[in-house]
Write an enzyme that holds these catalytic residues in place. Sequence first.
Site, PDB file in Angstrom:
ATOM      1  CB  CYS A 122      -1.023  -0.158   1.344  1.00 25.20           C
ATOM      2  SG  CYS A 122      -1.984  -1.518   1.194  1.00 25.20           S
ATOM      3  CG  HIS A 255      -3.045   3.520   2.008  1.00 26.94           C
ATOM      4  ND1 HIS A 255      -3.747   3.222   0.722  1.00 26.94           N
ATOM      5  CD2 HIS A 255      -3.214   2.515   2.815  1.00 26.94           C
ATOM      6  CE1 HIS A 255      -3.956   2.027   1.035  1.00 26.94           C
ATOM      7  NE2 HIS A 255      -3.685   1.657   2.206  1.00 26.94           N
ATOM      8  CG  ASN A 285      -6.695  -0.976   1.549  1.00 26.27           C
ATOM      9  OD1 ASN A 285      -5.813  -0.504   0.646  1.00 26.27           O
ATOM     10  ND2 ASN A 285      -6.061  -1.070   2.869  1.00 26.27           N
TER      11      ASN A 285
HETATM   12  O1  UT7 Z   1      -3.654  -0.842   3.625  1.00 30.38           O
HETATM   13  C1  UT7 Z   1      -2.605  -1.062   4.493  1.00 30.38           C
HETATM   14  C2  UT7 Z   1      -2.944  -0.590   5.656  1.00 30.38           C
HETATM   15  N1  UT7 Z   1      -4.028  -1.263   6.083  1.00 30.38           N
HETATM   16  C3  UT7 Z   1      -4.815  -0.925   7.447  1.00 30.38           C
HETATM   17  O2  UT7 Z   1      -4.438   0.371   7.459  1.00 30.38           O
HETATM   18  C4  UT7 Z   1      -5.896  -1.479   7.993  1.00 30.38           C
HETATM   19  C5  UT7 Z   1      -5.594  -1.416   9.508  1.00 30.38           C
HETATM   20  N2  UT7 Z   1      -6.845  -2.168  10.353  1.00 30.38           N
HETATM   21  C6  UT7 Z   1      -7.980  -1.578  10.392  1.00 30.38           C
HETATM   22  O3  UT7 Z   1      -8.234  -0.925   9.566  1.00 30.38           O
HETATM   23  C7  UT7 Z   1      -8.838  -2.072  11.483  1.00 30.38           C
HETATM   24  O4  UT7 Z   1      -8.013  -2.874  12.487  1.00 30.38           O
HETATM   25  C8  UT7 Z   1      -9.972  -3.104  10.872  1.00 30.38           C
HETATM   26  C9  UT7 Z   1     -11.012  -2.245  10.011  1.00 30.38           C
HETATM   27  C10 UT7 Z   1      -9.103  -4.018   9.900  1.00 30.38           C
HETATM   28  C11 UT7 Z   1     -10.573  -3.758  12.015  1.00 30.38           C
HETATM   29  O5  UT7 Z   1     -11.219  -2.597  12.859  1.00 30.38           O
HETATM   30  P1  UT7 Z   1     -10.972  -2.910  14.492  1.00 30.38           P
HETATM   31  O6  UT7 Z   1     -11.429  -2.001  14.921  1.00 30.38           O
HETATM   32  O7  UT7 Z   1      -9.776  -2.901  14.594  1.00 30.38           O
HETATM   33  O8  UT7 Z   1     -11.714  -4.268  14.588  1.00 30.38           O
HETATM   34  P2  UT7 Z   1     -11.165  -5.697  15.199  1.00 30.38           P
HETATM   35  O9  UT7 Z   1     -10.399  -6.385  14.081  1.00 30.38           O
HETATM   36  O10 UT7 Z   1     -10.585  -5.647  16.465  1.00 30.38           O
HETATM   37  O11 UT7 Z   1     -12.627  -6.489  15.230  1.00 30.38           O
HETATM   38  C12 UT7 Z   1     -13.247  -6.151  16.390  1.00 30.38           C
HETATM   39  C13 UT7 Z   1     -14.615  -7.036  16.265  1.00 30.38           C
HETATM   40  C14 UT7 Z   1     -13.935  -8.551  16.423  1.00 30.38           C
HETATM   41  O12 UT7 Z   1     -15.019  -9.424  17.448  1.00 30.38           O
HETATM   42  P3  UT7 Z   1     -14.797  -9.425  18.671  1.00 30.38           P
HETATM   43  O13 UT7 Z   1     -13.580 -10.223  18.656  1.00 30.38           O
HETATM   44  O14 UT7 Z   1     -14.528  -8.321  19.521  1.00 30.38           O
HETATM   45  O15 UT7 Z   1     -15.991 -10.135  19.096  1.00 30.38           O
HETATM   46  C15 UT7 Z   1     -14.042  -8.957  15.085  1.00 30.38           C
HETATM   47  O16 UT7 Z   1     -14.296 -10.604  15.009  1.00 30.38           O
HETATM   48  O17 UT7 Z   1     -15.262  -7.007  14.935  1.00 30.38           O
HETATM   49  C16 UT7 Z   1     -15.179  -8.523  14.588  1.00 30.38           C
HETATM   50  N3  UT7 Z   1     -15.216  -8.404  13.161  1.00 30.38           N
HETATM   51  C17 UT7 Z   1     -16.274  -8.252  12.139  1.00 30.38           C
HETATM   52  N4  UT7 Z   1     -17.676  -8.121  12.473  1.00 30.38           N
HETATM   53  C18 UT7 Z   1     -18.405  -7.819  11.538  1.00 30.38           C
HETATM   54  C19 UT7 Z   1     -14.294  -8.566  12.125  1.00 30.38           C
HETATM   55  N5  UT7 Z   1     -14.511  -8.162  10.952  1.00 30.38           N
HETATM   56  C20 UT7 Z   1     -15.935  -8.151  11.053  1.00 30.38           C
HETATM   57  C21 UT7 Z   1     -16.830  -8.049   9.843  1.00 30.38           C
HETATM   58  N6  UT7 Z   1     -18.238  -7.955  10.162  1.00 30.38           N
HETATM   59  N7  UT7 Z   1     -16.330  -7.840   8.639  1.00 30.38           N
END
Ligand code: UT7
Length: 328
Positions: A122, A255, A285
Amino acid sequence: MTLFSKIIGTGAYLPPKRVTNQELTQQLAEKGIETSDEWIRSRSGIGARHYVEPGVMSSDLAAEAAKRAIEMSGLPADAIDLIIVASSTPDFFGGFPSTACIVQRKLGIANECACVDVQAVCSGFVYAVSVADSFIKSGAHKNVLVIGAEVFSRILNFEDRGTCVLFGDGAGAVVMTASSEPGVLSTVLHADGRLGDILCGPGPVQNGVLQGSAFLYMDGPAVFKHAVVVLEKVAHEALDKAGMQASELDWFVPHQANIRIMNSSAKKLGVPSDKVIVTVDQHGNTSAASIPMALDHGVRDGRIKPGHNVLMEGVGGGFTWGAVLVRM
Ligand code: UT7
């Protein structure tokens, strides 16, 4: 006379197939994977993404974006003397022929100009612009076509809701030329290979056979945590290098991965939200394509004007990150 490189044309291309959060949620539900428009929008700011049809490659998207950038530049295509493509989804698995060589052929550029791919995921576009800037300043090349192009839909695991809802396909391009006026004001690139595991395509090839997985893997929270730290730092490095204050920025083009990271970076820099170009809601993304697509969006809707100071910054697998400060 000091030689600078300057962006004189921008272009972007999204494949026509648009999939909204609602449509994707429904498709995933049919496979027993639960997600929602509300989760995707509130966690990432994404509302839709575009996917290529079977048979459409990164080079096809790249060529379309490039045509638009070349047209805006006013240069004949044959004046391009270097093509750099940033992509983590090149046309061929082994990476050769390079996507840049394929784009040269698809654009009908028969002047034997140099072509090379850059792989920084990215951060690929900021890396590629930095390479182009160095080549132009050295006098080695005069008119450089820089493209970020991706077909991430091909490497998404649609069983992994934590990643498959976030990425999409697209391409963005710029034409850079040698100029007596700035131009690119500063570039800063970094990487930390120790963090390679948090965002990767963990599939090496042995004896012609894929070992492991060809799908994208991302530890989202780990990437998020590192991204907000390094993006703040690199933005200041780029500004300091150019002797400029954040208050002098006209536009911030980060980005387009996650609106929360973008807003946090802007806030830490002291850049108001109405100076941030946001397209992540429209296409998710798109990795190396996201910054040039957002730049083109701002140029074509008339917000980014000649003379404006624009800060672009990216972060991605590797772990890589970087920033480019330009005067348009
Ligand atoms: O391009 C290169 C750079 N990439 C980035 O900059 C991406 C960086 N990361 C992010 O943007 C974020 O970490 C995400 C958008 C990927 C995730 O957001 P988050 O607030 O960090 O959520 P999380 O991964 O901590 O997940 C929170 C909850 C989890 O459930 P529990 O464990 O709290 O029960 C996940 O299982 O959300 C759950 N979850 C979903 N729920 C519904 C994960 N994906 C989904 C989904 N729909 N698609």
